[in-house]
Design an enzyme around this catalytic site. Structure first.
Site, PDB file in Angstrom:
ATOM      1  CG  HIS A 149       4.378  -9.459  23.632  1.00 42.03           C
ATOM      2  ND1 HIS A 149       4.872 -10.433  22.686  1.00 42.03           N
ATOM      3  CD2 HIS A 149       3.706 -10.033  24.437  1.00 42.03           C
ATOM      4  CE1 HIS A 149       4.084 -11.630  22.981  1.00 42.03           C
ATOM      5  NE2 HIS A 149       3.423 -11.399  24.052  1.00 42.03           N
ATOM      6  CB  CYS A 171      11.988   4.879  34.874  1.00 37.48           C
ATOM      7  SG  CYS A 171      12.775   4.886  36.392  1.00 37.48           S
ATOM      8  CB  CYS A 226      13.799   8.179  35.051  1.00 40.48           C
ATOM      9  SG  CYS A 226      11.930   8.352  35.124  1.00 40.48           S
TER      10      CYS A 226
HETATM   11  P1  OAD Z   1       7.214 -16.089  15.099  1.00 38.17           P
HETATM   12  O1  OAD Z   1       8.418 -15.524  14.496  1.00 38.17           O
HETATM   13  O2  OAD Z   1       7.122 -16.890  16.165  1.00 38.17           O
HETATM   14  O3  OAD Z   1       6.159 -16.467  14.123  1.00 38.17           O
HETATM   15  C1  OAD Z   1       5.863 -15.707  12.865  1.00 38.17           C
HETATM   16  C2  OAD Z   1       5.064 -16.383  12.135  1.00 38.17           C
HETATM   17  O4  OAD Z   1       4.591 -15.652  11.072  1.00 38.17           O
HETATM   18  C3  OAD Z   1       5.359 -17.855  11.680  1.00 38.17           C
HETATM   19  O5  OAD Z   1       4.215 -18.700  11.733  1.00 38.17           O
HETATM   20  C4  OAD Z   1       5.492 -17.643  10.141  1.00 38.17           C
HETATM   21  O6  OAD Z   1       5.028 -18.763   9.370  1.00 38.17           O
HETATM   22  C5  OAD Z   1       4.681 -16.531   9.674  1.00 38.17           C
HETATM   23  N1  OAD Z   1       5.180 -15.597   8.599  1.00 38.17           N
HETATM   24  C6  OAD Z   1       6.233 -15.476   8.370  1.00 38.17           C
HETATM   25  N2  OAD Z   1       6.297 -14.556   7.165  1.00 38.17           N
HETATM   26  C7  OAD Z   1       5.117 -14.337   6.899  1.00 38.17           C
HETATM   27  C8  OAD Z   1       4.294 -13.417   6.005  1.00 38.17           C
HETATM   28  N3  OAD Z   1       5.060 -12.720   4.852  1.00 38.17           N
HETATM   29  N4  OAD Z   1       3.117 -13.467   5.911  1.00 38.17           N
HETATM   30  C9  OAD Z   1       2.578 -14.280   6.766  1.00 38.17           C
HETATM   31  N5  OAD Z   1       2.761 -14.851   7.737  1.00 38.17           N
HETATM   32  C10 OAD Z   1       4.091 -14.965   7.844  1.00 38.17           C
HETATM   33  O7  OAD Z   1       6.493 -14.607  15.833  1.00 38.17           O
HETATM   34  P2  OAD Z   1       5.353 -14.402  16.921  1.00 38.17           P
HETATM   35  O8  OAD Z   1       4.368 -15.403  16.803  1.00 38.17           O
HETATM   36  O9  OAD Z   1       4.939 -12.960  16.604  1.00 38.17           O
HETATM   37  O10 OAD Z   1       7.681 -12.111  22.042  1.00 38.17           O
HETATM   38  O11 OAD Z   1       6.298 -14.455  18.094  1.00 38.17           O
HETATM   39  C11 OAD Z   1       5.455 -14.051  19.339  1.00 38.17           C
HETATM   40  C12 OAD Z   1       6.242 -13.552  20.222  1.00 38.17           C
HETATM   41  O12 OAD Z   1       7.653 -14.288  20.365  1.00 38.17           O
HETATM   42  C13 OAD Z   1       7.030 -12.235  20.005  1.00 38.17           C
HETATM   43  O13 OAD Z   1       6.094 -11.398  20.263  1.00 38.17           O
HETATM   44  C14 OAD Z   1       8.066 -11.947  20.731  1.00 38.17           C
HETATM   45  C15 OAD Z   1       8.689 -13.499  20.630  1.00 38.17           C
HETATM   46  O14 OAD Z   1       9.528 -14.015  21.365  1.00 38.17           O
HETATM   47  C16 OAD Z   1       8.583 -11.288  23.051  1.00 38.17           C
HETATM   48  O15 OAD Z   1       9.875 -10.868  22.872  1.00 38.17           O
HETATM   49  C17 OAD Z   1       8.076 -11.355  24.509  1.00 38.17           C
END
Ligand code: OAD
Length: 232
Positions: free
Chosen positions: A105, A113, A132
């Site tokens: 991501h 740019c 840029c």
């Molecule tokens: P999320 O915020 O959707 O999920 C985070 C996960 O981490 C959840 O399932 C929590 O239960 C878990 N969690 C929280 N604290 C934790 C800890 N201390 N130890 C272990 N697990 C823990 O985040 P992502 O799955 O990374 O994309 O989200 C995916 C994408 O959605 C991101 O890269 C971003 C977002 O929109 C873009 O911006 C394109």
């Protein structure tokens, strides 16, 4: 043994970087459509730049935690056998010492740019008017992948998953595609699949095994188990 590790915001939570979908997470404070889509950027670039400038400052102030360090230790012990595919735009895996890291991501610490595609290290405070360094046009944006854009290095990731013996997903909710489909793809390709998360993700059924708890506790323990197995 080839190991592919998918990480998400949960691995950086205990470094003080907020997740997206947990209670109080970023997407409860901001509208995703405003700050994480090309349309949002076209409507209000200053708002988007402020959002990522604040996240970049938080990231610069954060340090890798025991989970990031454990994954770097795993790669150091099994050189060439471990790849981290992260959805995170922070740089904590690299700062912990991991070398094979794919930031699918993008990266908060890089500028892009929007006109000529040139990339360079992001300034602490970015504005769209910044010229840029390559083409001099004022079209600077964070080098992060927004919804509606294609994640980076998808072919490399598919090749790594195809060859994986072990696939682990750490700290990701399984709500965002294509990453949410990686476990199923790895399973179909014959890898053993393990979910390490605070709670079951939306795609927990894709995994053979599950470990639930804070990443700083369950990830170092898992790395110890993998290394103990590879030494016997
Ligand atoms: P999320 O915020 O959707 O999920 C985070 C996960 O981490 C959840 O399932 C929590 O239960 C878990 N969690 C929280 N604290 C934790 C800890 N201390 N130890 C272990 N697990 C823990 O985040 P992502 O799955 O990374 O994309 O989200 C995916 C994408 O959605 C991101 O890269 C971003 C977002 O929109 C873009 O911006 C394109």
């Amino acid at each position: 043994m080839r190991i592919v590790i998918l990480t998400g915001a949960g691995i950086s939570a205990e470094s003080g970087l907020g997740t997206f979908r947990d209670k109080g997470g970023l997407w409860s404070q901001y509208d995703l459509e405003d700050v994480a889509t090309p349309e949002g950027f076209a409507r209000n670039p200053d708002l988007v730049q402020r959002f990522y400038n604040a996240r970049r400052a938080n990231c610069a102030a954060a340090v890798p935690n025991a989970a990031h360090h454990a994954l770097a230790r795993l790669e150091a012990a099994l050189p060439g056998q471990v790849v981290i595919v992260t959805q995170n735009v922070d740089d904590l895996h690299v700062r912990a010492g991991s070398k094979a890291v794919i930031q699918m991501h993008g990266a908060l610490m890089r500028a892009l740019c929007a006109d000529c595609g040139h990339r360079w290290p992001a300034p602490a405070t970015m504005t769209t008017a910044d010229p840029c360094p390559h083409c001099a046009r004022p079209a600077t944006r964070p080098d992060v992948v927004w919804f509606g854009e294609m994640p980076y290095q998808m072919e490399d990731i598919a090749a790594d998953i195809e060859r994986a013996d072990l696939f682990a997903a750490i700290g990701t909710s399984g709500q965002v595609w294509p990453a949410a489909g990686f476990a199923e793809a790895a399973r179909e390709a014959g890898a053993r699949c393990l979910e390490l998360n605070l709670e079951p993700s939306d795609v927990s059924r894709s995994f053979h095994e599950h470990q639930y708890g804070p990443a700083t506790q369950i990830v170092p323990a898992w790395v110890d188990r993998v290394l103990a197995r590879t030494r016997t």
